[in-house]
Design a protein around this motif. Sequence first.
Motif, PDB file in Angstrom:
ATOM      1  N   MET A   1     -49.119  41.046   5.732  1.00 22.91           N
ATOM      2  CA  MET A   1     -48.966  42.479   5.523  1.00 22.91           C
ATOM      3  C   MET A   1     -49.412  42.923   4.133  1.00 22.91           C
ATOM      4  SD  MET A   1     -47.779  43.664   8.393  1.00 22.91           S
ATOM      5  CE  MET A   1     -46.993  45.244   8.070  1.00 22.91           C
ATOM      6  N   HIS A   2     -49.846  41.992   3.303  1.00 20.41           N
ATOM      7  CA  HIS A   2     -50.289  42.323   1.948  1.00 20.41           C
ATOM      8  C   HIS A   2     -51.470  43.293   1.994  1.00 20.41           C
ATOM      9  CE1 HIS A   2     -52.197  41.667  -2.009  1.00 20.41           C
ATOM     10  NE2 HIS A   2     -50.943  41.472  -2.415  1.00 20.41           N
ATOM     11  N   PRO A   3     -51.540  44.272   1.110  1.00 23.59           N
ATOM     12  CA  PRO A   3     -52.607  45.280   1.193  1.00 23.59           C
ATOM     13  C   PRO A   3     -54.017  44.728   1.047  1.00 23.59           C
ATOM     14  CG  PRO A   3     -51.310  45.525  -0.828  1.00 23.59           C
ATOM     15  CD  PRO A   3     -50.555  44.590   0.056  1.00 23.59           C
ATOM     16  N   GLN A   4     -54.186  43.553   0.427  1.00 24.35           N
ATOM     17  CA  GLN A   4     -55.530  42.982   0.280  1.00 24.35           C
ATOM     18  C   GLN A   4     -55.887  41.997   1.394  1.00 24.35           C
ATOM     19  OE1 GLN A   4     -54.808  41.577  -3.778  1.00 24.35           O
ATOM     20  NE2 GLN A   4     -56.567  42.776  -4.464  1.00 24.35           N
ATOM     21  N   THR A   5     -55.008  41.814   2.349  1.00 31.65           N
ATOM     22  CA  THR A   5     -55.311  40.923   3.466  1.00 31.65           C
ATOM     23  C   THR A   5     -56.086  41.705   4.523  1.00 31.65           C
ATOM     24  OG1 THR A   5     -53.330  39.600   3.027  1.00 31.65           O
ATOM     25  CG2 THR A   5     -54.336  39.379   5.196  1.00 31.65           C
ATOM     26  N   LEU A   6     -57.311  41.273   4.768  1.00 34.61           N
ATOM     27  CA  LEU A   6     -58.225  42.005   5.645  1.00 34.61           C
ATOM     28  C   LEU A   6     -58.742  41.140   6.779  1.00 34.61           C
ATOM     29  CD1 LEU A   6     -60.694  43.577   3.002  1.00 34.61           C
ATOM     30  CD2 LEU A   6     -58.493  44.519   3.761  1.00 34.61           C
ATOM     31  N   LEU A   7     -59.155  41.802   7.862  1.00 37.21           N
ATOM     32  CA  LEU A   7     -60.109  41.216   8.796  1.00 37.21           C
ATOM     33  C   LEU A   7     -61.456  41.804   8.378  1.00 37.21           C
ATOM     34  CD1 LEU A   7     -58.338  41.253  12.281  1.00 37.21           C
ATOM     35  CD2 LEU A   7     -58.533  39.389  10.624  1.00 37.21           C
ATOM     36  N   ALA A   8     -62.201  41.030   7.609  1.00 32.17           N
ATOM     37  CA  ALA A   8     -63.426  41.533   6.977  1.00 32.17           C
ATOM     38  C   ALA A   8     -64.622  41.388   7.909  1.00 32.17           C
ATOM     39  CB  ALA A   8     -63.692  40.785   5.680  1.00 32.17           C
ATOM     40  N   TYR A   9     -65.427  42.448   7.986  1.00 32.30           N
ATOM     41  CA  TYR A   9     -66.648  42.420   8.792  1.00 32.30           C
ATOM     42  C   TYR A   9     -67.886  42.750   7.973  1.00 32.30           C
ATOM     43  CZ  TYR A   9     -64.878  47.240   9.067  1.00 32.30           C
ATOM     44  OH  TYR A   9     -64.343  48.471   8.771  1.00 32.30           O
ATOM     45  N   GLN A  10     -67.725  42.986   6.679  1.00 29.33           N
ATOM     46  CA  GLN A  10     -68.861  43.212   5.790  1.00 29.33           C
ATOM     47  C   GLN A  10     -68.706  42.379   4.522  1.00 29.33           C
ATOM     48  OE1 GLN A  10     -69.472  47.360   4.852  1.00 29.33           O
ATOM     49  NE2 GLN A  10     -70.554  47.754   6.767  1.00 29.33           N
ATOM     50  N   LEU A  11     -69.829  41.870   4.041  1.00 29.45           N
ATOM     51  CA  LEU A  11     -69.894  41.180   2.763  1.00 29.45           C
ATOM     52  C   LEU A  11     -70.999  41.832   1.953  1.00 29.45           C
ATOM     53  CD1 LEU A  11     -69.340  38.936   0.695  1.00 29.45           C
ATOM     54  CD2 LEU A  11     -70.809  37.417   2.060  1.00 29.45           C
ATOM     55  N   ASN A  12     -70.660  42.330   0.783  1.00 30.84           N
ATOM     56  CA  ASN A  12     -71.622  42.999  -0.089  1.00 30.84           C
ATOM     57  C   ASN A  12     -72.351  44.130   0.640  1.00 30.84           C
ATOM     58  OD1 ASN A  12     -70.847  41.227  -2.096  1.00 30.84           O
ATOM     59  ND2 ASN A  12     -72.528  39.807  -1.712  1.00 30.84           N
TER      60      ASN A  12
ATOM     61  N   ALA B   1     -41.365  30.827  -6.424  1.00 29.30           N
ATOM     62  CA  ALA B   1     -41.584  31.211  -7.822  1.00 29.30           C
ATOM     63  C   ALA B   1     -42.654  32.286  -7.934  1.00 29.30           C
ATOM     64  CB  ALA B   1     -41.992  29.979  -8.644  1.00 29.30           C
ATOM     65  N   GLN B   2     -43.746  32.132  -7.160  1.00 29.77           N
ATOM     66  CA  GLN B   2     -44.807  33.132  -7.229  1.00 29.77           C
ATOM     67  C   GLN B   2     -44.279  34.494  -6.813  1.00 29.77           C
ATOM     68  OE1 GLN B   2     -47.895  33.501  -4.248  1.00 29.77           O
ATOM     69  NE2 GLN B   2     -49.450  33.489  -5.830  1.00 29.77           N
ATOM     70  N   ARG B   3     -43.505  34.545  -5.758  1.00 31.38           N
ATOM     71  CA  ARG B   3     -43.030  35.835  -5.254  1.00 31.38           C
ATOM     72  C   ARG B   3     -41.912  36.407  -6.123  1.00 31.38           C
ATOM     73  NH1 ARG B   3     -43.793  34.343   1.173  1.00 31.38           N
ATOM     74  NH2 ARG B   3     -46.048  34.662   1.118  1.00 31.38           N
ATOM     75  N   LEU B   4     -41.186  35.537  -6.836  1.00 32.52           N
ATOM     76  CA  LEU B   4     -40.152  36.013  -7.734  1.00 32.52           C
ATOM     77  C   LEU B   4     -40.764  36.670  -8.965  1.00 32.52           C
ATOM     78  CD1 LEU B   4     -37.181  36.207  -8.650  1.00 32.52           C
ATOM     79  CD2 LEU B   4     -37.445  33.909  -9.631  1.00 32.52           C
ATOM     80  N   PHE B   5     -41.753  36.004  -9.572  1.00 35.58           N
ATOM     81  CA  PHE B   5     -42.295  36.479 -10.846  1.00 35.58           C
ATOM     82  C   PHE B   5     -43.475  37.431 -10.668  1.00 35.58           C
ATOM     83  CE2 PHE B   5     -40.242  32.437 -12.040  1.00 35.58           C
ATOM     84  CZ  PHE B   5     -39.351  32.940 -12.980  1.00 35.58           C
ATOM     85  N   ALA B   6     -44.298  37.215  -9.635  1.00 32.44           N
ATOM     86  CA  ALA B   6     -45.469  38.082  -9.452  1.00 32.44           C
ATOM     87  C   ALA B   6     -45.163  39.253  -8.533  1.00 32.44           C
ATOM     88  CB  ALA B   6     -46.640  37.265  -8.880  1.00 32.44           C
ATOM     89  N   GLY B   7     -44.126  39.111  -7.704  1.00 31.72           N
ATOM     90  CA  GLY B   7     -43.815  40.175  -6.762  1.00 31.72           C
ATOM     91  C   GLY B   7     -44.486  39.904  -5.431  1.00 31.72           C
ATOM     92  N   SER B   8     -43.808  40.280  -4.362  1.00 34.99           N
ATOM     93  CA  SER B   8     -44.318  39.972  -3.028  1.00 34.99           C
ATOM     94  C   SER B   8     -45.608  40.707  -2.709  1.00 34.99           C
ATOM     95  CB  SER B   8     -43.252  40.295  -1.979  1.00 34.99           C
ATOM     96  OG  SER B   8     -42.930  41.680  -2.021  1.00 34.99           O
ATOM     97  N   HIS B   9     -45.877  41.843  -3.393  1.00 31.27           N
ATOM     98  CA  HIS B   9     -47.106  42.579  -3.119  1.00 31.27           C
ATOM     99  C   HIS B   9     -47.967  42.736  -4.364  1.00 31.27           C
ATOM    100  CE1 HIS B   9     -45.291  43.456   0.768  1.00 31.27           C
ATOM    101  NE2 HIS B   9     -46.461  43.859   1.160  1.00 31.27           N
TER     102      HIS B   9
END
Length: 257
Positions: free
Chosen positions: A187-198, A47-55
């Motif tokens: 593969m979502h554009p906001q999915t990160l391997l984050a190395y900095q916070l603030n 449902a989330q991917r149908l209504f909100a879109g996969s990306h």
Amino acid sequence: MRETRRNFLKVAAASAGTLTLAGCTSLSQQQWVVNILSEVENLTRRAQRLFAGSHALAPEFTKADIAPTFRANGTLNPSTDDYAAHVAKSFADWRIEVGGLVEKKLSLSMKDLQSFPPRTQITRHDCVEGWSCIGEWSGAPLNLILASAKPKPEARYVMFYCADPMGNPSSGNVPYYYESLDLLEAMHPQTLLAYQLNRAPLPVQNGAPVRLRAERQLGYKMAKYVQRIELVEDFGLINGGKGGYWEDLGYNWYAGI
């Protein structure tokens, strides 16, 4: 609508955890209950991917919204000899191995990771326990890393293996934290391997030197202290077979918000 769903999922997940702790383990182990919960999870994902879109993007905020101190949760320090040695060297020798169902295996140093075009985003972390916190994250988009590794056609899930033992390492064989995303979420554009916070190197209590950020998921999906990434077709035979440490203990695998 998105905010209502976020709040509902956090309350529902927290309530499920409370029921288990209160002695409802026998009910949660009944196969018909497991089947119903599994189907609800699948319907929610579809449902989330149908209504909100996969990306569709998770909300992003302004610098004025950033919390003075980003709340840390879960493991605050892996407290192993190996991790302490990495801390002493400012993670100069830390590497992230990328393997499994890929055409090209990778072994990335922190310098390698920082060579990918970075993404910075100010997002809200929603914990299954019911609290939220806004922080600014910078890191390497996971889609760029996976593109470099070239996933094989049969790859469906991305596993993340971490340095934090879920128990006292000196007491014997204890599990280490692990998590997974499907390839679409990875593969979502906001999915990160984050190395900095603030705008500062990631603190130890928040997952130094690198942690997963999957902004459309609840906090337990965002593994800290990431050391190894593996692409697989199925996670049914990995550890408890549910796709993550907390999932093996009863949490939903899909934690979309």
